[in-house]
Every structure is written in C-alpha cells, then in structure tokens.
Design an enzyme around this catalytic site. Structure first.
Site, PDB file in Angstrom:
ATOM      1  CG  PHE A  42      -0.222   0.419   2.504  1.00 56.70           C
ATOM      2  CD1 PHE A  42      -0.033   1.781   2.800  1.00 56.70           C
ATOM      3  CD2 PHE A  42       0.287  -0.520   3.392  1.00 56.70           C
ATOM      4  CE1 PHE A  42       0.643   2.175   3.949  1.00 56.70           C
ATOM      5  CE2 PHE A  42       0.961  -0.133   4.536  1.00 56.70           C
ATOM      6  CZ  PHE A  42       1.148   1.221   4.816  1.00 56.70           C
ATOM      7  CE  LYS A  78      -3.106  -8.562  -4.542  1.00 54.97           C
ATOM      8  NZ  LYS A  78      -3.493  -7.541  -3.535  1.00 54.97           N
ATOM      9  CD  GLU A 137      -5.316  -5.961   0.429  1.00 57.81           C
ATOM     10  OE1 GLU A 137      -4.464  -5.929  -0.477  1.00 57.81           O
ATOM     11  OE2 GLU A 137      -5.125  -6.500   1.539  1.00 57.81           O
ATOM     12  CB  SER A 177       4.655  -7.370   5.595  1.00 57.23           C
ATOM     13  OG  SER A 177       3.811  -8.424   5.186  1.00 57.23           O
ATOM     14  CB  CYS A 233      10.425  -0.407   2.652  1.00 55.89           C
ATOM     15  SG  CYS A 233      11.129   0.237   1.149  1.00 55.89           S
ATOM     16  CD  GLU A 276       8.697  -2.824   8.200  1.00 56.22           C
ATOM     17  OE1 GLU A 276       7.924  -3.779   7.984  1.00 56.22           O
ATOM     18  OE2 GLU A 276       9.268  -2.202   7.291  1.00 56.22           O
TER      19      GLU A 276
END
Ligand code: NAD
Length: 496
Positions: free
Chosen positions: A150, A174, A177, A227, A282, A381
């Site tokens: 995301f 993909k 979402e 992740s 990240c 994290e």
C-alpha cells in the site's frame, strides 16, 4: 453511490463477477471511496490466458517499438502527475508533495524502460576457438506477475510492469487492496499511451488471489514487495512452484550519527527520514545510533520533531498524513504502549488529533531513547512515525549493532570524515548505504538492492538486475565449414 473498481482484463475495464468486495477508505475520514473486488479464479485464469496470447505477438515486437510505447507512457504520466498524486493522496493519506514524489520516482523507472534496446543487448566474442564465434541474446520469459504494497501505490507498480513489458513479457498486476485506485489509473494511462491489448492485466484482491497467482502454471516469474511474513510466503510458494521470484520485504533502517557531523542538517534529515509519510516507508530511518557526544543532540531532535504537524494531504502545512487504516493505527499504538515499558518515551504522539478530521488514523511524531536491542520495539518493524534512539561510544560498536540486525534494506551515516564514511560503507552489511543522505533509494540506472531479511531472491528491482530477472539468456556458439576435408569425429568436449 460508491462504485466497484473494475478489473483490467483482456484489454477491457470490466466489473468483476465476484461477490466478495473490500472497502477502500479515505484514511482522513473513513469515507468509503470505492469497493475493490476480490477477483474470481476464473477471472485470474482469463487474465493469464489473455496475457499468454498477447505474449505471442508482443515478444516479436521490436525493442525500439516497445521503447516508443514507454516514451509515450512517460510523457502521459508526466502530464497526469498532479492528477495521479491527488488520487493517491486520497486513498493513501500521504501529502500531495510526497504523493507527487511517489509518482515521479515511478516515472524515472519508465524512463529506464525507454532505454530497453541497449539494456537487452547481449555479448559477442569472435574466435572463442579457431573460426568459432559466440554471442548471446536475451529473450523474454512469458507471463510475469507483480504483487504490490500500500505504501507506494504508483512507484512500486511502476518498478515492475514497465520494465517487464519492455523486456517483451506480458504482465499481471495485483495491487494492494488498500489503495488500488492509483494502479487502475496507471493502467488506463498505459492504454492511452498505446499499449496493445493484453500485455498488462490488473486483477484485484488479497491473499486468495495472490495464492492463485503463486501456483498458476503459466506464470513464469513473480515480483513482490510487502511485509516480511508475506514476502517469505510468496518466495517459498513461488519457488516451490518452480517460478523465478524476487521478494522485497520489511526493514529496520539505522542512521549512525557521528559527533563530527553537521548538527542542524543531521537533525533535520533524521526528522524527515523517520516521520515523513508517517514512517510508512520501507527505507524510513527507524533507529538513530548516536556515537559519543552526539547523544547531546537528542534534545534538539525532540524539539525539531515537535514542529512537524500531521494533517490532511491537501494542506501545505501538513508534515505527514494519517496512517493507512484503523488497524495500522491500532497496531502502532499498541507497540508504542509496549515500548513505554521497555525504553524512555520522550515524545508521545499516541493521542494526536486533527480537529477537522476526528476520524483520521492520526499518530503524532514519537521518540524513544535508551532502546535496548532485546526490546520488541527494536525487533519489530513499527511502520509508523516512531523513532528509536540508542547511544554507543565508537563507530565499531555502531557497525556491529547494525550488522547484528536481521534486516539489511537501507542505512546511512552522517559525518564530516571521509575516512569514517568509507569504513562504514565498506563494513556495513546493508544493501543501500547513504553518506549524509538519509534515504538512499537508488535511481533506476542502479538497482534497489536490499539485503538479508529485507530481500528474498537473487536479482533486484529495476536497473540492469531487473532486466536479467525478466529475461532468459541464450548463448550461441557458431562455426561455418570451409574446404572439402572433414576432421573426423571429435570425441572430447574441447573446441580448439
Ligand atoms: P503486505 O505484506 O500486507 O501486503 C503486500 C501485498 O501482499 C498486498 O498486495 C496484499 O494484498 C498481499 N497480501 C497480504 N497478505 C497476504 C497473505 N497472507 N498472503 C498472500 N498475499 C498477501 O504489505 P503492506 O502492509 O501492504 O506494505 C507494507 C510492508 O511492505 C512493510 O513491511 C514495508 O517495509 C514493506 N515494503 C518493502 C519495500 C522494499 O522494497 N523492501 C518497499 C515498500 C514496502
């Protein structure tokens, strides 16, 4: 009425037949922006079959023609940068300026894809043995797929499909979402740029859809960013199904602060790199290691962090926006709460509120000092606007601390000494190192090279490594006979 986001199948934007949809919410207000469908298996199979058909012609399309598509796409993306950034900010929450950066860093990869003829060139050598020549070609793999997170809904899809497609592959995307509207707009603009039918397909969903991609026999390679647990799952399942996989995962990035560094610049860079984008990068700096007397700057750091005001994406005074979801906010709040029993919380953003947006997923800048390595806030994290600090006496101790961490995405050192910087960049076991640069994300003529637990695979994202990832190499060894006399059977494998 809130609409359902279409899938992009076989060259058409179509409504999914799936009964399962997920809500895409505005992180400022919880307003539902659209529903995203979880594509059915049949729809995914249709996407793969259309991409397989398109591959037959696309792989034969000359690389200069593919490059021209990328040039047209680059120009359109630039023209629509502001519009894309607005869609992105609404569904993701990041500030407009930051969202423009998200789009821009994706455009840079499209520029790299426009150089594809040179990048695809093989190697040649004459006379590898007497009158025998060798040369190599790169050829595309077939249908490739990308699964994206995301936090960069423009940049990360653009890390993947333009280069894969420029190499002659076709691609199934993909997207996350949680903010799928930006990737759908990227696909619309790709069509407008002249992309032939079927070379890109966008399917939506979550775990179930990803798992179908990971096991689909016609998909040859998978690019994943997300992740750690999902990255491990994608790498294991994808490779078990004999696919080529590159999986970029989570991180814990350290900045080493030397006492000879420029204090004001170091503190300002640390603030931007830790709480910018609400810490949802990240490559965000999540741990600052103060060496020697530089620990005296922690008070200045706190004062500088206090000045950052979270707020809505379209206000120029907002330093960063809300977290992506209520669930993400709850997770970060719970880690801050645990952290209070493990270390010293000297700035606590847990109760942060923005009056006009009482339902936003707000957390203010948060700062911990004296964080032990065994604490859960150090080991996890956090992915929020939370900075941890630690103090050590020497550069050697700082290096050993960073090298003991299981992740290796990014790191930076702030210093005025070339000798110190050289030692750090040489000895640190992290894939991307900044010297007086807090977030050293490489430009696309290099590759994005995370190490250790931040990456599973061999070949990294964009740059030359991505071209290797998305192609096979074919090496030819060639001889042309002359004269009438045969030399008899060669019973060895030697070429002389
Ligand atoms: P995520 O792992 O939750 O989701 C990533 C993708 O995987 C999404 O498309 C999602 O639908 C799918 N997914 C989620 N759960 C799944 C499951 N159980 N099985 C199969 N697929 C699943 O990640 P996120 O929260 O969207 O993104 C944030 C994470 O991404 C952070 O850990 C961040 O460090 C990491 N990230 C890494 C890089 C990098 O380059 N190393 C870059 C950006 C983000």
């Amino acid at each position: 009425m809130v609409s359902n986001l279409p899938l992009f199948l076989d060259g058409e934007f179509v409504e999914s037949k799936s009964k399962k949809t997920l809500e895409v919410t505005n992180p400022l207000s919880q307003e539902i922006l659209c529903h995203v469908p979880c594509a059915t298996k049949k729809e995914i199979d249709q996407a793969v079959s259309s991409a397989s058909n398109a591959f037959l012609t696309w792989k034969e399309t000359p690389p200069p023609e593919r490059a021209r598509l990328m040039m047209a796409y680059q120009a359109l993306l630039k023209e629509h940068q502001e519009e894309l950034a607005e869609i992105l900010s609404q569904e993701n929450g990041k500030t407009l300026e930051d969202a423009k950066g998200d789009v821009w860093r994706g455009i840079e990869v499209v520029e790299q894809a426009a150089n594809i003829p040179t990048l695809l060139m093989g190697e040649t050598l004459e006379n590898v043995a007497r009158e025998i020549d060798s040369y190599s070609y790169t050829q595309p793999l077939g249908v490739c797929a990308g699964i994206t997170p995301f936090n960069f809904p423009a940049m990360i899809p653009l890390w993947m499909f333009p280069l894969a497609i420029a190499c002659g592959n076709t691609f199934i995307l993909k997207p996350s979402e949680q903010d799928p509207m930006t990737p759908n707009r990227l696909a619309e603009l790709f069509v407008e740029a002249g992309a032939p039918k079927g070379i890109l397909q966008v399917i939506h969903g979550d775990k179930e859809q990803v798992d179908h991609i990971l096991t689909h026999p016609e998909i040859k390679a998978i690019s994943f960013v997300g992740s750690v647990p999902v990255g491990q799952h994608v790498y294991k399942t994808g490779t078990e199904n004999l696919k080529r996989v590159q999986a970029f995962a989570g991180a814990k990035n350290h900045m080493v602060v030397m006492p000879d560094a420029d204090k004001q610049r170091t503190v300002e860079n640390l603030v931007g790199a830790s709480v910018g984008a609400a810490g949802q990068r990240c490559m965000a700096i999540s741990v600052a290691i103060f060496v020697g007397q530089s620990k005296e700057w922690i008070e200045d750091l706190k004062e500088e962090m206090k000045k950052v005001v979270p707020g809505p994406w379209n206000s120029p005074t907002s330093g960063f926006g809300p977290l992506i979801s209520k669930a993400a906010k709850e997770r970060v709040l719970s880690l801050i709460e645990t952290g209070k029993s493990e270390a010293n919380c000297i700035l606590d953003g847990s109760d942060y509120e923005v009056k006009e947006f009482p339902d936003g997923n707000w957390i203010g800048p948060t700062l911990f000092t004296d964080v032990p390595t065994e604490s859960s806030i150090y080991k996890t994290e956090i992915f929020g606007p939370v900075l941890l600090t630690m103090n050590v006496d020497t550069l050697e101790e700082a290096i050993s601390l960073v090298n003991s961490n299981p992740y290796g995405n990014g790191t930076s050192i702030f210093t005025a000494s070339g000798r110190t910087a050289r030692k750090y960049r040489h000895e640190v076991e992290v894939g991307q190192v900044g010297i007086n640069i807090p977030i050293p994300v490489p430009l696309p003529f290099f590759s994005f090279t995370g190490w250790k637990g931040s990456f599973y695979g061999d070949l990294h994202a964009y740059g030359k490594q991505a071209v290797r990832f998305y192609t096979e190499t074919k090496t030819v060894t060639e001889r042309w006979f002359q004269g009438e006399d045969s030399e008899g059977a060669n019973l060895t494998i030697k070429l002389e």
